[in-house]
Design an enzyme around this catalytic site. Structure first.
Site, PDB file in Angstrom:
ATOM      1  CG  HIS A 241      45.956  29.229  37.634  1.00 10.56           C
ATOM      2  ND1 HIS A 241      46.541  30.213  36.782  1.00 10.56           N
ATOM      3  CD2 HIS A 241      45.476  29.610  38.668  1.00 10.56           C
ATOM      4  CE1 HIS A 241      46.633  31.060  37.799  1.00 10.56           C
ATOM      5  NE2 HIS A 241      46.283  30.881  38.878  1.00 10.56           N
TER       6      HIS A 241
ATOM      7  CD  GLN B 190      41.952  33.368  40.354  1.00  6.87           C
ATOM      8  OE1 GLN B 190      43.015  33.174  39.600  1.00  6.87           O
ATOM      9  NE2 GLN B 190      42.151  34.637  41.116  1.00  6.87           N
TER      10      GLN B 190
ATOM     11  CG  ASN C 232      52.992  33.721  38.288  1.00  7.29           C
ATOM     12  OD1 ASN C 232      53.088  34.091  37.177  1.00  7.29           O
ATOM     13  ND2 ASN C 232      51.817  33.055  38.759  1.00  7.29           N
TER      14      ASN C 232
ATOM     15  CD  GLU D 142      49.437  34.728  38.401  1.00  7.60           C
ATOM     16  OE1 GLU D 142      49.559  35.226  39.627  1.00  7.60           O
ATOM     17  OE2 GLU D 142      49.058  33.729  37.901  1.00  7.60           O
TER      18      GLU D 142
ATOM     19  CD  GLU E 141      43.206  36.728  44.896  1.00 10.31           C
ATOM     20  OE1 GLU E 141      43.208  36.866  43.207  1.00 10.31           O
ATOM     21  OE2 GLU E 141      44.189  36.039  45.200  1.00 10.31           O
ATOM     22  CD1 TRP E 142      43.275  32.618  44.019  1.00 13.95           C
ATOM     23  CD2 TRP E 142      42.118  30.615  43.212  1.00 13.95           C
ATOM     24  NE1 TRP E 142      43.632  32.188  42.630  1.00 13.95           N
ATOM     25  CE2 TRP E 142      42.867  31.046  42.333  1.00 13.95           C
ATOM     26  CE3 TRP E 142      41.476  29.491  43.138  1.00 13.95           C
ATOM     27  CZ2 TRP E 142      42.927  30.511  41.014  1.00 13.95           C
ATOM     28  CZ3 TRP E 142      41.397  29.056  41.989  1.00 13.95           C
ATOM     29  CH2 TRP E 142      42.110  29.189  41.023  1.00 13.95           C
TER      30      TRP E 142
ATOM     31  CD1 TRP F 250      46.127  38.892  39.913  1.00 10.43           C
ATOM     32  CD2 TRP F 250      46.352  37.374  38.214  1.00 10.43           C
ATOM     33  NE1 TRP F 250      45.009  38.130  39.995  1.00 10.43           N
ATOM     34  CE2 TRP F 250      45.123  36.998  39.179  1.00 10.43           C
ATOM     35  CE3 TRP F 250      46.839  36.566  37.267  1.00 10.43           C
ATOM     36  CZ2 TRP F 250      44.478  35.871  38.805  1.00 10.43           C
ATOM     37  CZ3 TRP F 250      46.074  35.414  37.228  1.00 10.43           C
ATOM     38  CH2 TRP F 250      44.817  35.010  38.089  1.00 10.43           C
TER      39      TRP F 250
ATOM     40  CG  ASN G 272      49.558  29.693  38.024  1.00  7.80           C
ATOM     41  OD1 ASN G 272      50.255  30.539  37.539  1.00  7.80           O
ATOM     42  ND2 ASN G 272      48.905  29.771  39.308  1.00  7.80           N
ATOM     43  CD  GLU G 273      51.502  31.377  41.812  1.00  3.43           C
ATOM     44  OE1 GLU G 273      50.603  31.296  42.733  1.00  3.43           O
ATOM     45  OE2 GLU G 273      51.806  32.709  41.707  1.00  3.43           O
TER      46      GLU G 273
ATOM     47  CE1 TYR H 210      51.189  37.300  41.772  1.00  6.87           C
ATOM     48  CE2 TYR H 210      49.830  39.349  41.784  1.00  6.87           C
ATOM     49  CZ  TYR H 210      50.098  38.168  41.624  1.00  6.87           C
ATOM     50  OH  TYR H 210      49.330  37.580  40.637  1.00  6.87           O
TER      51      TYR H 210
ATOM     52  NE  ARG I 255      49.962  32.188  32.912  1.00 10.78           N
ATOM     53  CZ  ARG I 255      49.795  32.316  34.338  1.00 10.78           C
ATOM     54  NH1 ARG I 255      49.790  33.059  34.931  1.00 10.78           N
ATOM     55  NH2 ARG I 255      49.844  30.814  34.891  1.00 10.78           N
TER      56      ARG I 255
HETATM   57  C1  GBH Z   1      48.912  34.271  42.364  1.00  7.34           C
HETATM   58  O1  GBH Z   1      49.117  33.636  43.395  1.00  7.34           O
HETATM   59  C2  GBH Z   1      47.928  33.224  41.424  1.00  7.34           C
HETATM   60  O2  GBH Z   1      48.348  32.483  40.544  1.00  7.34           O
HETATM   61  C3  GBH Z   1      46.598  34.056  41.174  1.00  7.34           C
HETATM   62  O3  GBH Z   1      45.563  32.955  40.722  1.00  7.34           O
HETATM   63  C4  GBH Z   1      45.968  34.968  42.120  1.00  7.34           C
HETATM   64  O4  GBH Z   1      44.691  35.567  42.058  1.00  7.34           O
HETATM   65  C5  GBH Z   1      46.998  35.916  42.596  1.00  7.34           C
HETATM   66  O5  GBH Z   1      48.430  35.369  42.659  1.00  7.34           O
HETATM   67  C6  GBH Z   1      46.787  36.979  43.513  1.00  7.34           C
HETATM   68  O6  GBH Z   1      46.635  36.553  44.916  1.00  7.34           O
HETATM   69  O7  GBH Z   1      51.944  32.682  52.990  1.00  7.34           O
HETATM   70  O8  GBH Z   1      51.832  35.147  53.904  1.00  7.34           O
HETATM   71  O9  GBH Z   1      52.927  34.461  51.606  1.00  7.34           O
HETATM   72  C7  GBH Z   1      49.908  34.322  44.197  1.00  7.34           C
HETATM   73  C8  GBH Z   1      51.173  33.731  45.382  1.00  7.34           C
HETATM   74  C9  GBH Z   1      51.085  32.847  47.283  1.00  7.34           C
HETATM   75  C10 GBH Z   1      50.018  34.876  47.254  1.00  7.34           C
HETATM   76  C11 GBH Z   1      50.496  32.295  48.653  1.00  7.34           C
HETATM   77  C12 GBH Z   1      49.449  34.566  48.740  1.00  7.34           C
HETATM   78  C13 GBH Z   1      49.742  33.347  50.790  1.00  7.34           C
HETATM   79  C14 GBH Z   1      50.287  34.218  51.733  1.00  7.34           C
HETATM   80  N1  GBH Z   1      50.104  33.538  46.638  1.00  7.34           N
HETATM   81  N2  GBH Z   1      50.445  33.769  49.477  1.00  7.34           N
HETATM   82  S1  GBH Z   1      51.728  34.043  52.539  1.00  7.34           S
END
Ligand code: GBH
Length: 492
Positions: free
Chosen positions: A134, A31, A322, A392, A451-452, A444, A180-181, A324, A88
């Site tokens: 990652h 990233q 991690n 994160e 962002e992927w 994070w 990672n995840e 959010y 990290r």
């Molecule tokens: C992290 O993943 C990553 O480790 C990081 O690289 C990334 O930049 C960061 O978050 C911010 O996105 O199916 O509706 O739940 C976060 C986990 C899991 C969030 C998959 C988005 C898909 C949407 N992610 N999820 S949903």
């Protein structure tokens, strides 16, 4: 505004975190680094996905990203200015071994880059936390044998990469994260098909794949190869190097849609188990997958051999967390779809009373819901009883992705300030009042980055990046200073 009624006015805590608590920001190689084909680096599956076109929201690539490969010294100086005690970051496997495999040549320039970065961090008293993987499988391994779908071929390649990293960097790196995840890598890459390597059962989206089996095969590969690498680290390297090693898992809080309905309570717990215990139970609790997953998935869920199970159980020195956001979860009466990965539930933004899970960020899945963060810290601590490192946590800001050139106003990221303030308050209360053992925190993320699948359209940084300038100019947002102040108050 039908706002969430979760917030209670609480007293501001002080000096509740351990004096050796470390904090900073997290990033991932793919990233931020850029320099995707320079100095001998081989492509990863994310380079392939971006270059193929059609899968990234703004049709961008990570060819340049934030150019941290070129500007790592300035980045470390900036991290220092933000007051962090730890950083990290992840290693690009195909920068270190361009073709990825156990017999393939090592790229000395790749090793040199990470040596430089690690030395620069240490010279600034910033503790490196290094993630081996990652999401960026070397493309050559994907081409050779289908990457993680082939556990037998893949595992020795990952073991060799990890061992090389311990040999080269372990004299200075004392905090390792294998994966990672693993769950997000599996589900987004092999069930939804929106992340590399873009496989799923949906032929309108992906050429090949099977969403009902592959995510679980890939998850199994990750768990077993993680455990083998940890065993090697503990036996061969830890006695001399003295570091710690673990895994980072994703997980959001699942709250019952109707708190009074036992079926929703059970559904929320089932979703927590599909989301989190899928990886955490084998590693921290039982050496096997949760029963509710076995019940729903049957033989589509791989089985651990006795030997694997022993190796996996206890294979992480800490819980890398991690998280959010939070969701409401409602039971379904129908039987589960073959491609279901959440425990046969509906995932909702509002509960039965119409209360929203939190304020909406710039990112569709992400709402500010600190009430769930505290509950999740408690759930993880009670179920697994290992020290938690938050690896994160962060947010985008409504409208921020539309800002391309910086103005003084755009650095006043009030929404992000509220996010960090409320989540760190929840964390402090979990530690001080609930007795949860939290020892590290990484926001994070450091800079806005690639962002992927969202490309450059989601800004998660506490530092603004002007992607239109050749040097990817950085500007500190206000939240970065607020986070530093909060830790100065919270840490003993
Ligand atoms: C992290 O993943 C990553 O480790 C990081 O690289 C990334 O930049 C960061 O978050 C911010 O996105 O199916 O509706 O739940 C976060 C986990 C899991 C969030 C998959 C988005 C898909 C949407 N992610 N999820 S949903």
């Amino acid at each position: 505004m039908a706002q969430h009624q979760h917030q209670q006015k609480q007293q501001q805590l002080e000096n509740v975190l351990r004096s050796d608590f470390v904090w900073g920001y997290a990033t991932a190689a793919a990233q931020i680094e850029g320099a995707w084909d320079r100095d001998g680096r081989g492509p990863s599956i994310w380079d392939t996905l971006a270059h193929a076109g059609g899968k990234i929201k703004d049709a961008s690539t990570a060819d340049e990203a934030t150019r941290s490969y070129d500007f790592y010294k300035q980045d470390v100086a900036l991290l220092k200015q933000l007051g962090v005690t730890a950083y990290r970051f992840s290693l690009s496997w195909s920068r270190i071994i361009p073709l990825g495999g156990r017999q393939d040549p090592v790229n000395q320039l790749g090793i040199q880059f990470y040596n430089n970065l690690i030395d620069e961090l240490l010279a600034n008293d910033i503790v490196p936390f290094v993630t081996l993987f990652h999401w960026d499988v070397p493309q050559a391994l994907e081409d050779r044998y289908g990457g993680m779908l082939d556990q037998v071929q893949y595992t020795p390649d990952f073991v060799r990469f990890a061992t090389l990293c311990f040999e080269q960097f372990g004299d200075r790196v004392k905090n390792w994260i294998t994966y990672n995840e693993p769950g997000v890598f599996s589900l987004a890459g092999y069930a939804a098909g929106v992340h590399a390597p873009a496989r799923s059962s949906d032929r309108s989206l992906n050429e090949s794949g099977d969403s009902s089996t592959e995510p679980f095969i890939v998850g199994h590969t990750e768990l077993v190869s993680h455990a083998i690498v940890v065993e090697i680290y503990r036996r061969q390297f830890k006695p001399v190097q003295g570091g710690q090693i673990g895994i980072t898992l994703s997980g959001n809080w699942s709250e019952p849609w109707d708190a009074e309905d036992e079926r929703d309570q059970a559904a929320a717990e089932r979703t927590r188990q599909f989301d989190i215990a899928w990886f955490a139970d084998p590693v921290y609790r039982t050496g096997d997958y949760p029963q509710c997953m076995r019940d729903q998935l049957g033989d589509r869920l791989p089985r651990f051999t006795t030997e694997q199970s022993k190796l996996v159980l206890g294979s992480s020195d800490f819980y890398g967390m991690n998280s959010y956001t939070s969701f409401y979860v409602k039971h379904r009466d129908s039987s589960p779809d073959i491609n279901d990965h959440k425990g046969n539930v509906d995932i909702l933004d509002h509960n039965k009373q119409g209360v929203r899970r939190g304020s909406q960020s710039d990112t569709y899945w992400l709402c500010t819901s600190p009430w769930g963060f505290r509950k999740l810290l408690n759930w993880i601590w009670q179920r697994y009883q290992v020290p938690i490192f938050v690896t994160e946590n962060g947010t985008t800001v409504p409208g921020e992705s539309k800002i391309t050139h910086v103005t003084a106003n755009s650095l006043h990221d009030t929404f992000r300030i509220n996010f960090f303030t409320s989540y760190l308050d929840a964390l402090a209360h979990a530690v001080a009042e609930d007795g949860v053992d939290v020892r590290a925190y990484f926001g994070w993320t450091f800079c806005d980055n690639w962002e992927w699948a969202a490309g450059y359209t989601d800004r998660f940084g506490v530092v603004f990046v002007d992607f239109d300038t050749p040097e990817k100019k950085r500007y500190v947002k206000k939240s970065a200073y607020v986070v530093c102040d909060i830790f100065n108050r919270l840490i003993k």
